[in-house]
Scaffold this active site. Structure first.
Site: not given
Length: 212
Positions: A118, A194
């Site tokens: 993140d 991702y």
């Protein structure tokens, strides 16, 4: 990214304590006993759904791998993959990766992987970034002297921040990639969920390898 709740995740984790550790502090200094060998231990902090750490465990049976993840649903998804693969050199940890020194003794780990963490882009969120100095201190503590850290992201801002943070901490960079998928090194690269998504869109993937 916060995943939608899956009611089955927590019960599945509770039913499979042989693969998922929920109280990692009890294994501090005893991880090689858990694996039943003295092979090097590599950890991924924020493993998500587990694709990367599972593929690494398949590719390198000579090493032990531990995937840490705070989201119960993500751990459950990774566990589903592990129940199919049944890799003896892989353990999953359902816990907050910020407590590494409580989970591992000094010099217990050979390497650390940070994949698509993140970015916490706001200035007030800086201390939450996994390449902030307090996290780097923990990595240095748990890793062996010849250990290394690998970091991948699609976020240029986080990558630039991480380069500066590690440099200021005194880390030494072994290699830096500004577009990993446009280099020959991508042939040996193990992707995350991702990474596959972003690279297919043509976004550059940034990567670095460094040591203390």
């Amino acid at each position: 990214m916060r995943l939608r709740n899956r009611p089955w995740a927590k019960p599945l984790i509770e039913e499979n304590p042989q693969y998922v550790v929920t109280e990692p502090e009890k294994l501090r200094g005893k991880w090689q006993e858990r694996f039943g060998n003295e092979n090097p231990i590599f950890i991924e902090i924020g493993m998500g759904k587990g694709r990367f750490i599972i593929e690494m465990a398949k590719k390198h049976p000579e090493n032990n791998y531990i995937g840490l993840e705070i989201q119960t649903v993500a751990v459950g998804m990774a566990l589903k993959k592990q129940l199919e693969a049944k890799l003896p050199n892989l353990q999953l940890v359902s816990a907050n990766g910020a407590g590494l020194q409580e989970f591992f003794e000094e010099n217990e780990v050979q390497g650390v992987f940070l994949n698509f963490s993140d970015p916490w882009p706001k200035k007030r969120q800086e201390k939450r970034r996994l390449t902030y100095k307090t996290f780097l201190e923990q990595y240095k503590y748990v890793m062996k002297e010849d250990g290394h850290l690998e970091f991948k992201t699609d976020n240029r801002g986080l990558f630039e921040y991480s380069l500066a943070s590690m440099n200021n901490f005194g880390m030494i960079f072994d290699q830096v990639w500004l577009d990993l998928h446009d280099t020959p090194d991508v042939e040996d690269n193990v992707m995350t969920e991702y990474e596959e998504k972003f690279s297919k869109k043509g976004q550059p993937i940034f990567k670095l390898e460094a040591h203390f």
